[in-house]
Design a protein around this motif. Structure first.
Motif, mmCIF file in Angstrom:
data_model
loop_
_atom_site.group_PDB
_atom_site.id
_atom_site.type_symbol
_atom_site.label_atom_id
_atom_site.label_comp_id
_atom_site.label_asym_id
_atom_site.label_seq_id
_atom_site.Cartn_x
_atom_site.Cartn_y
_atom_site.Cartn_z
ATOM 1 N N LYS A 127 110.309 117.067 7.434
ATOM 2 C CA LYS A 127 111.161 115.560 7.212
ATOM 3 C C LYS A 127 110.690 114.582 6.150
ATOM 4 O O LYS A 127 110.163 113.248 6.364
ATOM 5 N N PHE A 128 111.334 115.015 4.952
ATOM 6 C CA PHE A 128 111.196 113.921 3.362
ATOM 7 C C PHE A 128 112.449 113.952 2.775
ATOM 8 O O PHE A 128 112.915 114.388 3.135
ATOM 9 N N SER A 129 112.204 112.950 2.650
ATOM 10 C CA SER A 129 113.616 113.022 2.199
ATOM 11 C C SER A 129 113.317 112.777 0.077
ATOM 12 O O SER A 129 111.880 113.511 0.253
ATOM 13 N N LEU A 130 114.330 113.033 0.010
ATOM 14 C CA LEU A 130 114.538 113.581 -1.623
ATOM 15 C C LEU A 130 114.242 112.393 -2.277
ATOM 16 O O LEU A 130 114.658 111.182 -2.005
ATOM 17 N N PRO A 131 113.000 112.154 -3.432
ATOM 18 C CA PRO A 131 113.063 111.023 -3.980
ATOM 19 C C PRO A 131 113.469 110.900 -4.926
ATOM 20 O O PRO A 131 114.729 111.805 -5.424
#
Length: 194
Positions: free
Chosen positions: A109-113
């Protein structure tokens, strides 16, 4: 000399088999590496959890793990520049403890930097490479989606960590990897690992 970037696999066992074992001459049993458990326990309590919007950073002991673990668990929220800086500052504080540790990045559940944030992360890793190579004894990246898997593979290729690592599909696989491959301590700096 850095090891080649590992192939992305579905299981920790397959990933572990792809990374060469370290030399017995440079490994030390964990019991000999941090005699002062009180200091480590104090640091673990002080740095136990930081929520930075896009992720929680957990510095913790895990059952059956010889070493403490830094777990970075994504929330899916967008990454703000200030939160990225706070996460890097906490990671530096954990490195300053001086204890060997493992790293778990849960990117399910990680957003793209942004490009700016990715550049900041790569620069931070470069500036802290020697301490990372001394302290980190294994890296496990948990990925779910093909998009995040591509981002993880990109960072693995760019950063080329010398430590044993795996890119896997679940926290359970990452935990098994750490239990199997990260039970002793080695200085992974380029000078020592070569």
């Amino acid at each position: 000399t850095r090891l080649p970037a590992p192939h992305i696999t579905a299981t920790a066992t397959a990933a572990a088999a792809e990374t060469p074992n370290s030399s017995a001459e440079t490994e030390a049993p964990v019991a000999q590496t941090h005699a002062d458990d009180t200091t480590l326990d104090t640091a673990l309590a002080r740095l136990a959890r930081l929520d930075v919007g896009f992720a929680a950073l957990l510095f913790e002991r895990v059952p059956r793990h010889a070493l403490p673990r830094l777990a970075i668990v994504g929330s899916g929220a967008p990454i703000r520049d200030a939160d990225a800086a706070a996460a890097l500052a906490r990671m530096r504080a954990i490195l300053d403890v001086g204890a060997p540790l493992t790293l778990l990045w849960d990117l399910t559940k990680f957003s793209l930097p942004s490009r700016k944030q990715a550049k900041l992360g790569v620069e931070w890793a470069g500036a802290n490479a020697q301490d990372l190579d001394r302290g980190l004894q294994g890296i496990a990246i948990v990925v779910g989606s093909p998009v995040i898997r591509s981002v993880a593979a990109f960072f693995v290729r760019v950063l080329k960590p010398p430590q044993p690592m795996c890119v896997c599909a679940s926290v359970g696989e990452a935990t098994a990897f750490a239990e199997e491959r990260c039970q002793s301590v080695r200085d992974w700096s380029a000078k020592e690992a070569g």
